[in-house]
Enzyme design. Structure first.
Site, PDB file in Angstrom:
ATOM      1  N   GLU A 148      38.911 -29.224 -11.397  1.00  0.00           N
ATOM      2  CA  GLU A 148      37.542 -29.479 -11.867  1.00  0.00           C
ATOM      3  C   GLU A 148      37.461 -29.455 -13.391  1.00  0.00           C
ATOM      4  OE1 GLU A 148      34.364 -26.754 -10.609  1.00  0.00           O
ATOM      5  OE2 GLU A 148      32.921 -28.279 -11.219  1.00  0.00           O
ATOM      6  N   ASP A 178      39.497 -26.003  -7.491  1.00  0.00           N
ATOM      7  CA  ASP A 178      38.230 -25.593  -8.114  1.00  0.00           C
ATOM      8  C   ASP A 178      38.396 -24.126  -8.495  1.00  0.00           C
ATOM      9  OD1 ASP A 178      35.689 -25.105  -9.006  1.00  0.00           O
ATOM     10  OD2 ASP A 178      34.692 -26.132  -7.353  1.00  0.00           O
ATOM     11  N   ILE A 228      36.481 -21.928 -10.031  1.00  0.00           N
ATOM     12  CA  ILE A 228      35.336 -21.143  -9.540  1.00  0.00           C
ATOM     13  C   ILE A 228      34.364 -22.120  -8.896  1.00  0.00           C
ATOM     14  CG2 ILE A 228      33.452 -19.539 -10.041  1.00  0.00           C
ATOM     15  CD1 ILE A 228      34.865 -18.600 -12.514  1.00  0.00           C
ATOM     16  N   ASP A 229      34.321 -22.116  -7.571  1.00  0.00           N
ATOM     17  CA  ASP A 229      33.313 -22.903  -6.869  1.00  0.00           C
ATOM     18  C   ASP A 229      32.136 -21.963  -6.651  1.00  0.00           C
ATOM     19  OD1 ASP A 229      32.328 -25.251  -5.480  1.00  0.00           O
ATOM     20  OD2 ASP A 229      32.496 -24.030  -3.689  1.00  0.00           O
ATOM     21  N   THR A 246      29.870 -21.635  -9.635  1.00  0.00           N
ATOM     22  CA  THR A 246      29.791 -21.107 -11.011  1.00  0.00           C
ATOM     23  C   THR A 246      28.403 -20.543 -11.315  1.00  0.00           C
ATOM     24  OG1 THR A 246      31.465 -22.690 -11.710  1.00  0.00           O
ATOM     25  CG2 THR A 246      30.170 -21.682 -13.451  1.00  0.00           C
ATOM     26  N   ASP A 304      35.518 -29.482  -4.508  1.00  0.00           N
ATOM     27  CA  ASP A 304      34.586 -28.582  -3.806  1.00  0.00           C
ATOM     28  C   ASP A 304      34.917 -28.471  -2.320  1.00  0.00           C
ATOM     29  OD1 ASP A 304      32.867 -28.160  -6.077  1.00  0.00           O
ATOM     30  OD2 ASP A 304      31.923 -30.102  -5.713  1.00  0.00           O
TER      31      ASP A 304
HETATM   32  C1  IPD Z   1      29.170 -26.578  -7.000  1.00  0.00           C
HETATM   33  C2  IPD Z   1      28.883 -25.703  -5.813  1.00  0.00           C
HETATM   34  C3  IPD Z   1      27.478 -25.967  -5.294  1.00  0.00           C
HETATM   35  C4  IPD Z   1      27.271 -27.419  -4.933  1.00  0.00           C
HETATM   36  C5  IPD Z   1      27.658 -28.327  -6.070  1.00  0.00           C
HETATM   37  C6  IPD Z   1      29.045 -28.007  -6.580  1.00  0.00           C
HETATM   38  P1  IPD Z   1      30.873 -25.635  -8.892  1.00  0.00           P
HETATM   39  O1  IPD Z   1      30.502 -26.353  -7.464  1.00  0.00           O
HETATM   40  O2  IPD Z   1      29.801 -25.940  -4.780  1.00  0.00           O
HETATM   41  O3  IPD Z   1      27.233 -25.237  -4.118  1.00  0.00           O
HETATM   42  O4  IPD Z   1      25.936 -27.630  -4.606  1.00  0.00           O
HETATM   43  O5  IPD Z   1      27.597 -29.653  -5.574  1.00  0.00           O
HETATM   44  O6  IPD Z   1      29.343 -28.842  -7.672  1.00  0.00           O
HETATM   45  O7  IPD Z   1      30.343 -26.559  -9.962  1.00  0.00           O
HETATM   46  O8  IPD Z   1      30.210 -24.310  -8.907  1.00  0.00           O
HETATM   47  O9  IPD Z   1      32.353 -25.584  -8.860  1.00  0.00           O
END
Ligand code: IPD
Length: 277
Positions: A70, A90, A92-93, A95, A223
């Site tokens: 990411e 990813d 930190i999924d 964030t 994700d």
């Molecule tokens: C996000 C999270 C969030 C989702 C977003 C993602 P990130 O990832 O998974 O739940 O709604 O579409 O982009 O940016 O925290 O790695």
């Protein structure tokens, strides 16, 4: 072969634990927050540092392998999936959860070989839950087998998870709200809808039978890549919004414990267009 996959899986778990310690230590500390494409798309130094550590680990262990991460993509690298073994990361999924100290973030690591997802590891360091799967070998949480729920065959029997996501264009939000409204009203009448803030963990909750389905428009490959392996190995299924086979670059996903429920959700949803990864 199977031994190779075991090794890749073990190394993914090893580095997820190390990365998890970093995220856990940073969790309650002061954070420097930056934004990416949207004001609502956050990034911290920990995201970048964590991605660096994970990539370096695999570079050292498996030099010929490729990467999609990411933060590397945010930094200008190509998001290009080839047949070469590719780690999709990813760091930190969730964030936004991390920034707000909502204990629902994870490190998500997947491996694709010949564009097939073969290993998935998702680790929530604050709750210390390690979800993992190897293609053909079942899914586990902290070493114990998990199974997706087959209880809901109708949307009216289902606990759903979805998300708003980061981009806030009016048309997109209208589409999201219309879908949500449709699913909670008659005749669909979903039992509940949760938005927990991490796509990868949402998928693991479906894999563990804690929710019946999850869908989202606007997600990226990092994700969902690991979650797809974990859901499948737990007996569930992931599809595109039209009920077609899931395409990790298509920015949309519907997953569920059972194929019947998954297809009913696909039929109920109206697609929201997104530019591919
Ligand atoms: C996000 C999270 C969030 C989702 C977003 C993602 P990130 O990832 O998974 O739940 O709604 O579409 O982009 O940016 O925290 O790695």
């Amino acid at each position: 072969g199977k031994d190779d996959l075991d090794l890749y899986h073990q190394e993914a778990i090893n580095i997820a634990k190390i990365a998890g310690k970093l995220v856990r230590d940073a969790f309650y500390a002061e954070k420097n927050i930056d934004t990416k494409d949207h004001k609502t798309d956050l990034v911290t130094e920990t995201d970048q540092e964590t991605e660096r550590i994970i990539k370096n680990h695999f570079k050292e262990k498996f030099p010929p392998h490729s990467f999609i991460g990411e933060e590397s993509v945010a930094g200008g690298e190509k998001c290009n999936l080839t047949d070469n073994p590719t780690w999709i990361i990813d760091p930190i999924d969730g964030t936004t959860n991390f920034v707000h100290k909502f204990p629902f973030s994870c490190i998500s690591i997947a491996l694709a070989i010949n564009k097939e997802l073969v290993v998935g590891v998702v680790y929530n360091p604050t709750l210390d839950e390690m979800f993992s799967a190897i293609a053909g070998c079942g899914a586990k949480c902290n070493g114990k087998p998990i199974k997706a729920s087959k209880n809901a065959t109708e949307i009216s029997q289902a606990l759903l998870i979805t998300e708003i996501g980061a981009s806030r264009e009016q048309d997109r939000i209208n589409g999201i709200m219309d879908n949500l409204q449709k699913l909670v009203l008659e005749p669909y009448l979903a039992r509940g809808v949760r938005a927990l803030g991490s796509a990868a963990l949402n998928m693991c909750f479906v894999a563990a039978g804690r929710a019946d389905a999850y869908y989202e428009f606007g997600i990226h490959c990092w994700d969902v890549a690991a979650g797809i392996v974990i859901v499948k190995e737990a007996g569930g299924i992931s599809l595109g919004a039209a009920g077609d086979p899931v395409d990790i670059m298509a920015r949309e996903i519907v997953c569920a414990g059972s194929e019947v429920l998954c297809k009913k959700i696909c039929s109920a949803l109206t697609s929201i267009p997104h530019v591919r990864d």
